[in-house]
Design a protein around this motif. Structure first.
Motif, PDB file in Angstrom:
ATOM      1  N   GLU A 125       0.765  -1.178   0.189  1.00  0.00           N
ATOM      2  CA  GLU A 125      -0.046  -0.152   0.022  1.00  0.00           C
ATOM      3  C   GLU A 125       0.897   1.248  -0.019  1.00  0.00           C
ATOM      4  O   GLU A 125       1.899   1.210   0.447  1.00  0.00           O
ATOM      5  N   THR A 126       0.176   2.259  -0.325  1.00  0.00           N
ATOM      6  CA  THR A 126       1.130   3.543  -0.324  1.00  0.00           C
ATOM      7  C   THR A 126       0.388   4.475   0.631  1.00  0.00           C
ATOM      8  O   THR A 126      -1.068   4.819   0.553  1.00  0.00           O
ATOM      9  N   LYS A 127       1.144   5.211   1.533  1.00  0.00           N
ATOM     10  CA  LYS A 127       0.622   6.163   2.310  1.00  0.00           C
ATOM     11  C   LYS A 127       1.207   7.372   2.191  1.00  0.00           C
ATOM     12  O   LYS A 127       2.300   7.717   2.068  1.00  0.00           O
ATOM     13  N   TYR A 128       0.350   8.520   2.080  1.00  0.00           N
ATOM     14  CA  TYR A 128       0.647   9.650   1.836  1.00  0.00           C
ATOM     15  C   TYR A 128       0.674  10.697   3.051  1.00  0.00           C
ATOM     16  O   TYR A 128      -0.296  10.559   3.839  1.00  0.00           O
ATOM     17  N   ILE A 129       1.961  11.366   3.266  1.00  0.00           N
ATOM     18  CA  ILE A 129       2.016  12.154   4.425  1.00  0.00           C
ATOM     19  C   ILE A 129       2.192  13.609   3.949  1.00  0.00           C
ATOM     20  O   ILE A 129       2.969  13.841   3.172  1.00  0.00           O
ATOM     21  N   TYR A 130       1.332  14.638   4.465  1.00  0.00           N
ATOM     22  CA  TYR A 130       1.725  16.007   3.978  1.00  0.00           C
ATOM     23  C   TYR A 130       2.832  16.643   4.832  1.00  0.00           C
ATOM     24  O   TYR A 130       3.251  16.280   6.034  1.00  0.00           O
ATOM     25  N   ASP A 131       3.556  17.129   4.174  1.00  0.00           N
ATOM     26  CA  ASP A 131       4.747  17.916   4.776  1.00  0.00           C
ATOM     27  C   ASP A 131       4.894  19.259   4.353  1.00  0.00           C
ATOM     28  O   ASP A 131       5.101  19.509   3.141  1.00  0.00           O
ATOM     29  N   LYS A 132       4.793  20.073   5.243  1.00  0.00           N
ATOM     30  CA  LYS A 132       4.658  21.580   5.257  1.00  0.00           C
ATOM     31  C   LYS A 132       6.128  22.167   4.870  1.00  0.00           C
ATOM     32  O   LYS A 132       6.124  23.130   3.855  1.00  0.00           O
ATOM     33  N   SER A 133       7.356  21.380   4.847  1.00  0.00           N
ATOM     34  CA  SER A 133       8.423  21.828   4.447  1.00  0.00           C
ATOM     35  C   SER A 133       8.678  21.513   2.542  1.00  0.00           C
ATOM     36  O   SER A 133       9.777  22.037   2.216  1.00  0.00           O
ATOM     37  N   LEU A 134       7.867  20.910   2.201  1.00  0.00           N
ATOM     38  CA  LEU A 134       7.934  20.624   0.722  1.00  0.00           C
ATOM     39  C   LEU A 134       7.048  21.608   0.113  1.00  0.00           C
ATOM     40  O   LEU A 134       5.893  22.066   0.300  1.00  0.00           O
ATOM     41  N   SER A 135       7.349  21.834  -1.112  1.00  0.00           N
ATOM     42  CA  SER A 135       6.618  22.832  -2.003  1.00  0.00           C
ATOM     43  C   SER A 135       5.411  22.144  -2.516  1.00  0.00           C
ATOM     44  O   SER A 135       5.295  20.914  -2.750  1.00  0.00           O
ATOM     45  N   SER A 136       4.254  22.959  -2.760  1.00  0.00           N
ATOM     46  CA  SER A 136       3.135  22.403  -3.241  1.00  0.00           C
ATOM     47  C   SER A 136       3.209  21.536  -4.593  1.00  0.00           C
ATOM     48  O   SER A 136       3.945  21.895  -5.320  1.00  0.00           O
ATOM     49  N   GLY A 137       2.635  20.431  -4.343  1.00  0.00           N
ATOM     50  CA  GLY A 137       2.675  19.577  -5.623  1.00  0.00           C
ATOM     51  C   GLY A 137       3.904  18.478  -5.614  1.00  0.00           C
ATOM     52  O   GLY A 137       3.941  17.639  -6.470  1.00  0.00           O
ATOM     53  N   SER A 138       5.066  18.933  -5.006  1.00  0.00           N
ATOM     54  CA  SER A 138       6.039  18.033  -4.852  1.00  0.00           C
ATOM     55  C   SER A 138       5.873  16.660  -3.919  1.00  0.00           C
ATOM     56  O   SER A 138       5.114  16.733  -2.908  1.00  0.00           O
ATOM     57  N   GLN A 139       6.574  15.823  -4.629  1.00  0.00           N
ATOM     58  CA  GLN A 139       6.586  14.336  -3.720  1.00  0.00           C
ATOM     59  C   GLN A 139       8.102  13.968  -3.384  1.00  0.00           C
ATOM     60  O   GLN A 139       8.763  13.968  -4.295  1.00  0.00           O
ATOM     61  N   VAL A 140       8.105  13.202  -2.265  1.00  0.00           N
ATOM     62  CA  VAL A 140       9.227  12.615  -1.750  1.00  0.00           C
ATOM     63  C   VAL A 140       8.838  11.238  -1.537  1.00  0.00           C
ATOM     64  O   VAL A 140       8.209  11.176  -0.598  1.00  0.00           O
ATOM     65  N   ILE A 141       9.752  10.077  -1.892  1.00  0.00           N
ATOM     66  CA  ILE A 141       9.496   8.711  -1.333  1.00  0.00           C
ATOM     67  C   ILE A 141      10.384   8.696  -0.244  1.00  0.00           C
ATOM     68  O   ILE A 141      11.561   8.526  -0.193  1.00  0.00           O
ATOM     69  N   ALA A 142       9.819   8.682   0.985  1.00  0.00           N
ATOM     70  CA  ALA A 142      10.292   8.668   2.302  1.00  0.00           C
ATOM     71  C   ALA A 142      10.817   7.057   2.514  1.00  0.00           C
ATOM     72  O   ALA A 142      11.915   6.802   3.294  1.00  0.00           O
ATOM     73  N   GLN A 179       4.747   1.713   1.162  1.00  0.00           N
ATOM     74  CA  GLN A 179       5.438   3.060   0.577  1.00  0.00           C
ATOM     75  C   GLN A 179       5.031   4.052   1.640  1.00  0.00           C
ATOM     76  O   GLN A 179       3.900   4.500   1.322  1.00  0.00           O
ATOM     77  N   ILE A 180       5.919   5.164   1.560  1.00  0.00           N
ATOM     78  CA  ILE A 180       5.459   6.265   2.450  1.00  0.00           C
ATOM     79  C   ILE A 180       5.953   7.487   1.533  1.00  0.00           C
ATOM     80  O   ILE A 180       7.043   7.561   1.289  1.00  0.00           O
ATOM     81  N   VAL A 181       5.132   8.292   0.988  1.00  0.00           N
ATOM     82  CA  VAL A 181       5.165   9.385   0.149  1.00  0.00           C
ATOM     83  C   VAL A 181       4.815  10.599   0.980  1.00  0.00           C
ATOM     84  O   VAL A 181       3.854  10.702   1.478  1.00  0.00           O
ATOM     85  N   ARG A 182       6.066  11.569   1.090  1.00  0.00           N
ATOM     86  CA  ARG A 182       5.537  12.969   1.402  1.00  0.00           C
ATOM     87  C   ARG A 182       5.449  13.766   0.457  1.00  0.00           C
ATOM     88  O   ARG A 182       5.979  13.694  -0.640  1.00  0.00           O
ATOM     89  N   ILE A 183       4.115  14.744   0.820  1.00  0.00           N
ATOM     90  CA  ILE A 183       3.796  15.368  -0.273  1.00  0.00           C
ATOM     91  C   ILE A 183       3.602  16.853   0.186  1.00  0.00           C
ATOM     92  O   ILE A 183       3.387  16.987   1.345  1.00  0.00           O
ATOM     93  N   GLY A 184       4.025  17.914  -0.787  1.00  0.00           N
ATOM     94  CA  GLY A 184       3.790  19.356  -0.264  1.00  0.00           C
ATOM     95  C   GLY A 184       2.147  19.600  -0.384  1.00  0.00           C
ATOM     96  O   GLY A 184       1.505  19.291  -1.469  1.00  0.00           O
ATOM     97  N   LYS A 185       1.891  20.620   0.473  1.00  0.00           N
ATOM     98  CA  LYS A 185       0.325  21.060   0.372  1.00  0.00           C
ATOM     99  C   LYS A 185       0.333  22.197  -0.716  1.00  0.00           C
ATOM    100  O   LYS A 185       1.295  22.822  -0.652  1.00  0.00           O
TER     101      LYS A 185
END
Length: 185
Positions: A125-142, A179-185
């Protein structure tokens, strides 16, 4: 034999598997040595007394050929079932571990091989976590996800190209790793 994994004993931090996923912990990487020893013992046709697979699949040996160890709870044990003493010879150089089982030939030496059967897979499964330090629309696989598996492994014993036996040596289930993906708001 290797004792408790502590900084004082000379162990360093590396990736380890936990119930939460992959984390850093003291003594990470020890299972690569126990898995290498397990494979050498299997090929030498010795008796396995105790062995457990990891919670998740590992990248350094084929599925079902790993041997997890954790001080005080999970161990790898085998027995010399041959007529003569054996010697274990281990080397580590340039990030490569090599282990040999050395002994005398017995009157009849069997050819040992192995086969694996993938019984089923379990998608991750993929879990998405919002990360304030990332720019809007960007994603990082943690944490990269990994498929789960159920694997049956067999030892095939041959003498003069005739199969003497085919024995189930392990039936291992590997959990999928989220899978953990950090995404920007």
């Amino acid at each position: 034999m290797v004792g408790e994994r502590t900084i004082a004993s000379g162990y360093k931090e590396a990736s380890i598997y936990t119930t939460k996923g992959i984390e850093y912990g003291v003594g990470g990487g020890v299972c690569q040595v126990s898995s290498t020893l397990y494979n050498a013992v299997l090929k030498a046709n010795l008796d396995i007394i105790e062995r457990k697979s990891h919670r998740y699949s590992v990248p350094y040996v084929p599925l079902g050929y790993d041997a997890a160890v954790s001080y005080g709870s999970i161990d790898f044990k085998f027995k010399n079932s041959r007529k003569y003493p054996i010697k274990l010879q281990a080397f580590a150089k340039n990030g490569i571990v090599s282990i040999s089982v050395i002994g005398m030939n017995e009157n009849i030496e069997y050819d040992i091989s192995f086969s694996s059967e993938q019984v089923y897979t379990i998608p991750f499964e993929t879990k998405y976590i919002y990360d304030k330090s990332l720019s809007s629309g960007s994603q990082v696989i943690a944490q990269k996800g990994a498929t789960g598996y159920k694997i049956d492994n067999y030892k095939i014993v041959k003498l003069d190209d005739s199969i003497i036996s085919k024995t189930l040596i392990s039936s291992d289930t590997y959990s999928p790793l989220t899978q953990i993906v950090r995404i920007g708001k």
